[in-house]
Scaffold this motif. Structure first.
Motif, mmCIF file in Angstrom:
data_model
loop_
_atom_site.group_PDB
_atom_site.id
_atom_site.type_symbol
_atom_site.label_atom_id
_atom_site.label_comp_id
_atom_site.label_asym_id
_atom_site.label_seq_id
_atom_site.Cartn_x
_atom_site.Cartn_y
_atom_site.Cartn_z
ATOM 1 N N LEU A 48 -12.779 -6.060 68.513
ATOM 2 C CA LEU A 48 -13.068 -6.810 69.740
ATOM 3 C C LEU A 48 -12.698 -8.283 69.597
ATOM 4 C CD1 LEU A 48 -16.404 -5.221 70.994
ATOM 5 C CD2 LEU A 48 -14.156 -5.116 72.070
ATOM 6 N N ARG A 49 -12.930 -8.863 68.416
ATOM 7 C CA ARG A 49 -12.527 -10.264 68.188
ATOM 8 C C ARG A 49 -11.020 -10.411 68.321
ATOM 9 N NH1 ARG A 49 -15.639 -10.646 63.331
ATOM 10 N NH2 ARG A 49 -13.716 -11.095 62.210
ATOM 11 N N ILE A 50 -10.288 -9.436 67.816
ATOM 12 C CA ILE A 50 -8.827 -9.465 67.914
ATOM 13 C C ILE A 50 -8.409 -9.396 69.380
ATOM 14 C CG2 ILE A 50 -6.717 -8.170 67.426
ATOM 15 C CD1 ILE A 50 -8.141 -7.306 64.771
ATOM 16 N N VAL A 51 -8.935 -8.407 70.090
ATOM 17 C CA VAL A 51 -8.551 -8.203 71.489
ATOM 18 C C VAL A 51 -8.949 -9.398 72.351
ATOM 19 C CG1 VAL A 51 -8.867 -6.732 73.520
ATOM 20 C CG2 VAL A 51 -8.591 -5.697 71.269
ATOM 21 N N ARG A 52 -10.103 -9.968 72.111
ATOM 22 C CA ARG A 52 -10.538 -11.135 72.889
ATOM 23 C C ARG A 52 -9.614 -12.331 72.717
ATOM 24 N NH1 ARG A 52 -16.598 -10.088 71.200
ATOM 25 N NH2 ARG A 52 -17.236 -8.772 72.947
ATOM 26 N N ASN A 53 -8.892 -12.371 71.612
ATOM 27 C CA ASN A 53 -7.989 -13.491 71.352
ATOM 28 C C ASN A 53 -6.561 -13.241 71.827
ATOM 29 O OD1 ASN A 53 -9.284 -15.840 69.813
ATOM 30 N ND2 ASN A 53 -10.228 -14.017 68.935
ATOM 31 N N LEU A 54 -6.324 -12.108 72.465
ATOM 32 C CA LEU A 54 -5.026 -11.853 73.075
ATOM 33 C C LEU A 54 -4.927 -12.619 74.390
ATOM 34 C CD1 LEU A 54 -4.795 -7.957 72.686
ATOM 35 C CD2 LEU A 54 -3.390 -9.651 71.471
ATOM 36 N N PRO A 55 -3.725 -13.020 74.793
ATOM 37 C CA PRO A 55 -3.563 -13.599 76.134
ATOM 38 C C PRO A 55 -3.995 -12.574 77.184
ATOM 39 C CG PRO A 55 -1.575 -13.906 74.816
ATOM 40 C CD PRO A 55 -2.478 -13.001 74.041
ATOM 41 N N ALA A 56 -4.415 -13.031 78.342
ATOM 42 C CA ALA A 56 -4.987 -12.157 79.373
ATOM 43 C C ALA A 56 -4.099 -10.957 79.702
ATOM 44 C CB ALA A 56 -5.290 -12.962 80.633
ATOM 45 N N GLU A 57 -2.814 -11.200 79.916
ATOM 46 C CA GLU A 57 -1.916 -10.103 80.287
ATOM 47 C C GLU A 57 -1.779 -9.093 79.139
ATOM 48 O OE1 GLU A 57 2.495 -9.344 82.220
ATOM 49 O OE2 GLU A 57 1.873 -11.384 81.773
ATOM 50 N N ALA A 58 -1.708 -9.591 77.920
ATOM 51 C CA ALA A 58 -1.600 -8.717 76.755
ATOM 52 C C ALA A 58 -2.883 -7.916 76.563
ATOM 53 C CB ALA A 58 -1.288 -9.543 75.512
ATOM 54 N N LYS A 59 -4.007 -8.546 76.841
ATOM 55 C CA LYS A 59 -5.288 -7.870 76.721
ATOM 56 C C LYS A 59 -5.369 -6.691 77.695
ATOM 57 C CE LYS A 59 -8.538 -10.806 76.457
ATOM 58 N NZ LYS A 59 -9.548 -11.813 76.764
ATOM 59 N N GLY A 60 -4.953 -6.929 78.925
ATOM 60 C CA GLY A 60 -4.947 -5.853 79.916
ATOM 61 C C GLY A 60 -4.017 -4.730 79.523
ATOM 62 N N TYR A 61 -2.858 -5.076 78.989
ATOM 63 C CA TYR A 61 -1.884 -4.081 78.541
ATOM 64 C C TYR A 61 -2.461 -3.258 77.398
ATOM 65 C CZ TYR A 61 2.570 -2.193 76.852
ATOM 66 O OH TYR A 61 3.585 -1.354 76.447
ATOM 67 N N TYR A 62 -3.113 -3.915 76.447
ATOM 68 C CA TYR A 62 -3.736 -3.212 75.320
ATOM 69 C C TYR A 62 -4.741 -2.169 75.818
ATOM 70 C CZ TYR A 62 -6.873 -2.133 71.506
ATOM 71 O OH TYR A 62 -7.651 -1.447 70.605
ATOM 72 N N TRP A 63 -5.641 -2.591 76.710
ATOM 73 C CA TRP A 63 -6.663 -1.653 77.197
ATOM 74 C C TRP A 63 -6.030 -0.516 77.990
ATOM 75 C CZ3 TRP A 63 -10.592 -1.633 74.413
ATOM 76 C CH2 TRP A 63 -11.234 -2.773 73.980
ATOM 77 N N LEU A 64 -4.994 -0.796 78.735
ATOM 78 C CA LEU A 64 -4.285 0.252 79.465
ATOM 79 C C LEU A 64 -3.701 1.284 78.499
ATOM 80 C CD1 LEU A 64 -3.171 1.309 82.187
ATOM 81 C CD2 LEU A 64 -1.141 -0.076 81.750
ATOM 82 N N LEU A 65 -3.075 0.808 77.437
ATOM 83 C CA LEU A 65 -2.500 1.724 76.453
ATOM 84 C C LEU A 65 -3.566 2.592 75.787
ATOM 85 C CD1 LEU A 65 0.165 -0.462 74.602
ATOM 86 C CD2 LEU A 65 0.560 1.339 76.287
ATOM 87 N N THR A 66 -4.726 2.008 75.505
ATOM 88 C CA THR A 66 -5.770 2.797 74.838
ATOM 89 C C THR A 66 -6.308 3.901 75.734
ATOM 90 O OG1 THR A 66 -7.573 1.300 75.473
ATOM 91 C CG2 THR A 66 -6.482 0.884 73.345
ATOM 92 N N MET A 67 -6.094 3.771 77.037
ATOM 93 C CA MET A 67 -6.576 4.783 77.982
ATOM 94 C C MET A 67 -5.531 5.858 78.282
ATOM 95 S SD MET A 67 -9.550 3.776 78.515
ATOM 96 C CE MET A 67 -10.592 3.392 79.869
ATOM 97 N N THR A 68 -4.330 5.729 77.711
ATOM 98 C CA THR A 68 -3.267 6.686 77.991
ATOM 99 C C THR A 68 -3.011 7.572 76.779
ATOM 100 O OG1 THR A 68 -1.542 5.149 77.264
ATOM 101 C CG2 THR A 68 -2.111 5.112 79.601
ATOM 102 N N GLU A 69 -2.377 8.693 77.038
ATOM 103 C CA GLU A 69 -1.995 9.610 75.971
ATOM 104 C C GLU A 69 -0.845 9.015 75.177
ATOM 105 O OE1 GLU A 69 -3.092 12.782 75.155
ATOM 106 O OE2 GLU A 69 -4.702 12.672 76.623
ATOM 107 N N ASP A 70 -0.813 9.309 73.915
ATOM 108 C CA ASP A 70 0.308 8.915 73.070
ATOM 109 C C ASP A 70 1.518 9.760 73.464
ATOM 110 O OD1 ASP A 70 1.940 8.026 71.066
ATOM 111 O OD2 ASP A 70 0.587 8.540 69.433
ATOM 112 N N GLU A 71 2.695 9.153 73.565
ATOM 113 C CA GLU A 71 3.899 9.872 73.987
ATOM 114 C C GLU A 71 4.193 11.051 73.075
ATOM 115 O OE1 GLU A 71 7.181 7.199 74.447
ATOM 116 O OE2 GLU A 71 6.009 5.856 75.719
ATOM 117 N N GLU A 72 4.019 10.896 71.766
ATOM 118 C CA GLU A 72 4.269 11.987 70.840
ATOM 119 C C GLU A 72 3.319 13.143 71.100
ATOM 120 O OE1 GLU A 72 4.264 10.978 66.708
ATOM 121 O OE2 GLU A 72 5.811 9.459 66.962
#
Length: 83
Positions: A48-72
């Motif tokens: 959470l400390r890592i994610v909180r230190n991401l820029p806002a747009e990157a933070k949103g992208y990170y959370w979006l990716l964690t909610m999606t299936e891995d392509e593989e």
């Protein structure tokens, strides 16, 4: 997508330096590197400390990716369904 893959993809997409992020999150850069390549896990508070230190747009992208299936994983599921 697993958290470590999502973080790695986020840093690459937004051209963020892991060393800088580790410093902002007050963690050892080696610890972050090991997490990004999947060889170590992190405590949830550290992540959470890592994610909180991401820029806002990157933070949103990170959370979006964690909610999606891995392509593989998706491709494996499709192959299995066809068999």
């Amino acid at each position: 997508m697993e958290g470590y893959k999502a973080l790695d993809k986020t840093l690459k997409r937004f051209h963020l330096q892991a060393k800088t992020l580790a410093k902002k999150a007050d963690i050892n850069p080696v610890q972050l590197s090991r997490y990004r390549n999947g060889s170590n896990d992190l405590y949830s508070e550290t992540l959470l400390r890592i994610v909180r230190n991401l820029p806002a747009e990157a933070k949103g992208y990170y959370w979006l990716l964690t909610m999606t299936e891995d392509e593989e994983e998706e491709n494996d599921e499709v192959k299995t369904a066809k068999v």
